[in-house]
Design a protein around this motif. Structure first.
Motif, PDB file in Angstrom:
ATOM      1  N   ASN A 127      -0.683  -0.806  -6.898  1.00 44.00           N
ATOM      2  CA  ASN A 127       0.255   0.287  -7.168  1.00 44.00           C
ATOM      3  C   ASN A 127      -0.116   1.474  -6.291  1.00 44.00           C
ATOM      4  OD1 ASN A 127       1.598   2.576  -8.333  1.00 44.00           O
ATOM      5  ND2 ASN A 127       1.942   1.378 -10.174  1.00 44.00           N
ATOM      6  N   PHE A 128       0.767   1.822  -5.372  1.00 45.69           N
ATOM      7  CA  PHE A 128       0.525   2.954  -4.472  1.00 45.69           C
ATOM      8  C   PHE A 128       1.652   3.959  -4.614  1.00 45.69           C
ATOM      9  CE2 PHE A 128       1.402   5.179  -0.494  1.00 45.69           C
ATOM     10  CZ  PHE A 128       0.186   5.799  -0.274  1.00 45.69           C
ATOM     11  N   SER A 129       1.278   5.245  -4.711  1.00 41.58           N
ATOM     12  CA  SER A 129       2.294   6.306  -4.719  1.00 41.58           C
ATOM     13  C   SER A 129       1.843   7.436  -3.816  1.00 41.58           C
ATOM     14  CB  SER A 129       2.542   6.826  -6.137  1.00 41.58           C
ATOM     15  OG  SER A 129       1.353   7.382  -6.673  1.00 41.58           O
ATOM     16  N   SER A 130       2.794   8.004  -3.072  1.00 40.54           N
ATOM     17  CA  SER A 130       2.502   9.130  -2.185  1.00 40.54           C
ATOM     18  C   SER A 130       3.531  10.221  -2.414  1.00 40.54           C
ATOM     19  CB  SER A 130       2.524   8.685  -0.722  1.00 40.54           C
ATOM     20  OG  SER A 130       2.168   9.760   0.128  1.00 40.54           O
ATOM     21  N   HIS A 131       3.041  11.449  -2.526  1.00 43.51           N
ATOM     22  CA  HIS A 131       3.905  12.595  -2.784  1.00 43.51           C
ATOM     23  C   HIS A 131       3.646  13.638  -1.694  1.00 43.51           C
ATOM     24  CE1 HIS A 131       4.216  10.688  -6.733  1.00 43.51           C
ATOM     25  NE2 HIS A 131       2.891  10.619  -6.702  1.00 43.51           N
ATOM     26  N   LEU A 132       4.646  13.888  -0.866  1.00 38.31           N
ATOM     27  CA  LEU A 132       4.521  14.803   0.261  1.00 38.31           C
ATOM     28  C   LEU A 132       5.207  16.120  -0.041  1.00 38.31           C
ATOM     29  CD1 LEU A 132       4.148  15.591   3.342  1.00 38.31           C
ATOM     30  CD2 LEU A 132       6.351  14.466   3.708  1.00 38.31           C
ATOM     31  N   ILE A 133       4.500  17.229   0.249  1.00 37.84           N
ATOM     32  CA  ILE A 133       5.123  18.560   0.244  1.00 37.84           C
ATOM     33  C   ILE A 133       4.866  19.173   1.611  1.00 37.84           C
ATOM     34  CG2 ILE A 133       5.172  20.855  -0.782  1.00 37.84           C
ATOM     35  CD1 ILE A 133       4.209  19.607  -3.391  1.00 37.84           C
ATOM     36  N   SER A 134       5.945  19.524   2.313  1.00 40.84           N
ATOM     37  CA  SER A 134       5.830  20.002   3.685  1.00 40.84           C
ATOM     38  C   SER A 134       6.551  21.334   3.841  1.00 40.84           C
ATOM     39  CB  SER A 134       6.437  18.964   4.648  1.00 40.84           C
ATOM     40  OG  SER A 134       6.324  19.378   5.986  1.00 40.84           O
ATOM     41  N   THR A 135       5.803  22.354   4.284  1.00 41.80           N
ATOM     42  CA  THR A 135       6.402  23.677   4.488  1.00 41.80           C
ATOM     43  C   THR A 135       6.108  24.244   5.873  1.00 41.80           C
ATOM     44  OG1 THR A 135       4.457  24.815   3.578  1.00 41.80           O
ATOM     45  CG2 THR A 135       6.219  24.239   2.021  1.00 41.80           C
ATOM     46  N   GLY A 136       5.096  23.723   6.564  1.00 46.76           N
ATOM     47  CA  GLY A 136       4.660  24.336   7.813  1.00 46.76           C
ATOM     48  C   GLY A 136       5.137  23.602   9.048  1.00 46.76           C
ATOM     49  N   ALA A 137       4.636  24.052  10.217  1.00 49.45           N
ATOM     50  CA  ALA A 137       4.869  23.467  11.539  1.00 49.45           C
ATOM     51  C   ALA A 137       6.277  23.749  12.051  1.00 49.45           C
ATOM     52  CB  ALA A 137       4.577  21.981  11.568  1.00 49.45           C
ATOM     53  N   ASP A 138       6.342  23.984  13.337  1.00 56.59           N
ATOM     54  CA  ASP A 138       7.634  24.158  14.002  1.00 56.59           C
ATOM     55  C   ASP A 138       8.351  22.817  14.082  1.00 56.59           C
ATOM     56  OD1 ASP A 138       9.585  25.699  15.557  1.00 56.59           O
ATOM     57  OD2 ASP A 138       8.880  24.537  17.281  1.00 56.59           O
ATOM     58  N   LEU A 139       7.577  21.772  14.366  1.00 56.31           N
ATOM     59  CA  LEU A 139       8.117  20.408  14.416  1.00 56.31           C
ATOM     60  C   LEU A 139       7.193  19.504  13.619  1.00 56.31           C
ATOM     61  CD1 LEU A 139       9.397  18.497  17.558  1.00 56.31           C
ATOM     62  CD2 LEU A 139       7.881  17.388  15.928  1.00 56.31           C
ATOM     63  N   THR A 140       7.762  18.808  12.644  1.00 54.27           N
ATOM     64  CA  THR A 140       7.009  17.859  11.820  1.00 54.27           C
ATOM     65  C   THR A 140       7.659  16.497  11.904  1.00 54.27           C
ATOM     66  OG1 THR A 140       6.396  19.575  10.220  1.00 54.27           O
ATOM     67  CG2 THR A 140       6.226  17.302   9.490  1.00 54.27           C
ATOM     68  N   ARG A 141       6.851  15.493  12.196  1.00 52.08           N
ATOM     69  CA  ARG A 141       7.353  14.107  12.189  1.00 52.08           C
ATOM     70  C   ARG A 141       6.385  13.274  11.351  1.00 52.08           C
ATOM     71  NH1 ARG A 141      11.052  10.288  14.711  1.00 52.08           N
ATOM     72  NH2 ARG A 141      10.168   8.234  14.262  1.00 52.08           N
ATOM     73  N   ASN A 142       6.908  12.629  10.317  1.00 50.38           N
ATOM     74  CA  ASN A 142       6.107  11.758   9.459  1.00 50.38           C
ATOM     75  C   ASN A 142       6.675  10.351   9.491  1.00 50.38           C
ATOM     76  OD1 ASN A 142       4.075  13.470   7.810  1.00 50.38           O
ATOM     77  ND2 ASN A 142       5.962  14.637   7.636  1.00 50.38           N
ATOM     78  N   ASP A 143       5.858   9.380   9.877  1.00 50.30           N
ATOM     79  CA  ASP A 143       6.217   7.968   9.779  1.00 50.30           C
ATOM     80  C   ASP A 143       5.410   7.355   8.647  1.00 50.30           C
ATOM     81  OD1 ASP A 143       8.003   6.990  12.169  1.00 50.30           O
ATOM     82  OD2 ASP A 143       6.615   8.437  13.027  1.00 50.30           O
ATOM     83  N   PHE A 144       6.111   6.828   7.638  1.00 55.16           N
ATOM     84  CA  PHE A 144       5.456   6.185   6.507  1.00 55.16           C
ATOM     85  C   PHE A 144       5.878   4.717   6.476  1.00 55.16           C
ATOM     86  CE2 PHE A 144       5.916  10.598   4.628  1.00 55.16           C
ATOM     87  CZ  PHE A 144       4.578  10.913   4.747  1.00 55.16           C
ATOM     88  N   ASN A 145       4.925   3.805   6.574  1.00 52.15           N
ATOM     89  CA  ASN A 145       5.220   2.375   6.564  1.00 52.15           C
ATOM     90  C   ASN A 145       4.379   1.686   5.502  1.00 52.15           C
ATOM     91  OD1 ASN A 145       6.882   2.671   8.911  1.00 52.15           O
ATOM     92  ND2 ASN A 145       5.044   2.673  10.168  1.00 52.15           N
ATOM     93  N   ALA A 146       5.025   0.865   4.687  1.00 55.01           N
ATOM     94  CA  ALA A 146       4.306   0.132   3.633  1.00 55.01           C
ATOM     95  C   ALA A 146       4.711  -1.334   3.681  1.00 55.01           C
ATOM     96  CB  ALA A 146       4.612   0.727   2.269  1.00 55.01           C
ATOM     97  N   LYS A 147       3.732  -2.213   3.431  1.00 57.52           N
ATOM     98  CA  LYS A 147       3.998  -3.656   3.455  1.00 57.52           C
ATOM     99  C   LYS A 147       3.382  -4.313   2.225  1.00 57.52           C
ATOM    100  CE  LYS A 147       3.436  -7.857   6.209  1.00 57.52           C
ATOM    101  NZ  LYS A 147       2.835  -8.456   7.428  1.00 57.52           N
ATOM    102  N   PHE A 148       4.215  -5.144   1.555  1.00 59.21           N
ATOM    103  CA  PHE A 148       3.735  -5.939   0.419  1.00 59.21           C
ATOM    104  C   PHE A 148       3.282  -7.298   0.931  1.00 59.21           C
ATOM    105  CE2 PHE A 148       6.973  -3.111  -1.552  1.00 59.21           C
ATOM    106  CZ  PHE A 148       6.173  -2.481  -2.492  1.00 59.21           C
ATOM    107  N   ASN A 149       2.014  -7.599   0.765  1.00 63.53           N
ATOM    108  CA  ASN A 149       1.459  -8.867   1.221  1.00 63.53           C
ATOM    109  C   ASN A 149       1.409  -9.930   0.139  1.00 63.53           C
ATOM    110  OD1 ASN A 149       0.829  -8.040   3.945  1.00 63.53           O
ATOM    111  ND2 ASN A 149      -0.798  -6.798   3.058  1.00 63.53           N
ATOM    112  N   ASP A 150       1.708  -9.524  -1.103  1.00 60.99           N
ATOM    113  CA  ASP A 150       1.688 -10.485  -2.206  1.00 60.99           C
ATOM    114  C   ASP A 150       2.587  -9.957  -3.321  1.00 60.99           C
ATOM    115  OD1 ASP A 150       1.036 -12.725  -3.722  1.00 60.99           O
ATOM    116  OD2 ASP A 150      -1.085 -12.629  -3.144  1.00 60.99           O
ATOM    117  N   GLU A 151       2.754 -10.745  -4.351  1.00 59.14           N
ATOM    118  CA  GLU A 151       3.712 -10.410  -5.399  1.00 59.14           C
ATOM    119  C   GLU A 151       3.217  -9.296  -6.313  1.00 59.14           C
ATOM    120  OE1 GLU A 151       5.067 -13.814  -7.548  1.00 59.14           O
ATOM    121  OE2 GLU A 151       5.219 -15.071  -5.756  1.00 59.14           O
ATOM    122  N   GLY A 152       4.194  -8.653  -6.995  1.00 61.66           N
ATOM    123  CA  GLY A 152       3.892  -7.711  -8.068  1.00 61.66           C
ATOM    124  C   GLY A 152       3.527  -6.313  -7.640  1.00 61.66           C
TER     125      GLY A 152
END
Length: 327
Positions: A225-250
């Motif tokens: 069980n993974f959870s991520s919570h992002l709060i972003s207020t700064g930077a002139d330019l912000t780029r976020n790439d978030f990638n998740a992969k399920f390798n097994d069930e459940g």
């Protein structure tokens, strides 16, 4: 490092002609000549205290201009076997738990900023939680950029590993001095093994003249069980790439994001959920509040593989525009 450097030399910086970057020009970033810095900066205890959320009841590790600051870090009592510290230090120790995972998830073959990070990794946070261990209090990581008159490049490289039946909460926090121009290129690799629980919070409070490009790769095993919570207020330019992969069930994966921007700030989030196995659930919800001439971009992809039966995937993006010129 050699492979990544070769890839960096081969790849070209993305332009708006590239599908993945068509709404985000990195032209403003390329106007500057950013350089690494080796000057040791002194950060006041008062400034660090202002960034905390309580009376220091949790472990804190601090990085200044991309390098571990032992004098500002406090590691409280942790369960036996839990490692919280510096990637650079653990590499010197030939830590097998680090070497088994480091650089295995963030693709540097096709992504120029990941190749740059992999080729020139200096330091970052390493958190390792052995099987069956539960870390009750959050682990707070603060990355402070203090560039002064220089235009510096920092490349935090983070690795978080939670083994079977373990649990941990991690706060990944980026801050900088107001109005300084610098570039943060951050890579975070996260491994959630069977039945583990990882709660991840990312706070991005960089200078509003800075540039923040980040990639997070999450590798999940059975019933994790993974959870991520992002709060972003700064930077002139912000780029976020978030990638998740399920390798097994459940498996369960949650990505939540809130961005609050104004002026000419640009926030860009690209997410990819790879449902490679059946019986997994993913949830994504991003919200934006935009003022003045700011711009927000959300691009979410969900891949459901042929054999990934009984997949449940939710995705939503909502924005509030406070100005006629916000987009």
């Amino acid at each position: 490092r050699k492979d990544a450097l070769s890839n960096f030399s081969r790849l070209e910086f993305p332009t708006i002609k590239d599908e993945e970057w068509k709404y985000t020009s990195i032209g403003p970033l390329l106007k500057y000549n950013f350089v690494p810095t080796y000057e040791k900066k002194i950060i006041s205890k008062e400034f660090i205290k202002s960034l905390l959320f309580d009376e220091m009841e949790h472990s804190l590790i601090v990085f200044v201009n991309g390098r571990y600051s032992a004098e500002n870090s406090i590691i409280l009592n942790l369960p036996d076997g839990v490692v919280v510290g510096s990637i650079a230090d653990e590499i010197k120790k030939n830590n097998k738990n680090l070497l088994n995972h480091f650089g295995k998830y963030a693709d540097h073959q096709n992504h120029i900023f990941t190749a740059l990070s992999t080729a020139y990794t200096e330091d970052g946070a390493f958190i390792y939680v052995p099987s069956g261990k539960i870390v009750e209090e959050p682990i707070h990581i603060i990355f402070i950029s203090d560039s002064g008159a220089e235009k510096i490049l920092t490349q935090p490289r983070n690795l978080f590993v939670a083994e079977k039946n373990s649990q941990v909460t991690i706060i990944e926090h980026y801050v900088g001095n107001e109005n300084e121009i610098y570039f943060t290129n951050a890579i975070t690799e996260i491994v959630a093994e069977e039945n583990s629980v990882i709660d991840h919070i990312k706070l991005q409070e960089e200078s509003k003249k800075a540039f923040h490009i980040a990639r997070m790769e999450v590798d999940q095993e059975r019933s994790s069980n993974f959870s991520s919570h992002l709060i972003s207020t700064g930077a002139d330019l912000t780029r976020n790439d978030f990638n998740a992969k399920f390798n097994d069930e459940g498996g369960e994966c949650t990505l939540n994001g809130l961005y609050m921007i104004d002026g000419t700030q640009l926030f860009d989030a690209h997410t990819l959920m790879d449902h490679a196995k059946p019986h997994c659930n993913s949830h994504e919800h991003y919200k934006g509040i935009l003022d003045d001439k700011s711009r927000g971009v959300f691009n979410g992809k969900i891949i459901v593989r042929q054999d990934a039966q009984k997949t449940n995937a939710f995705q939503e993006n909502n924005s509030i525009l406070l100005s006629d010129e916000a987009l």
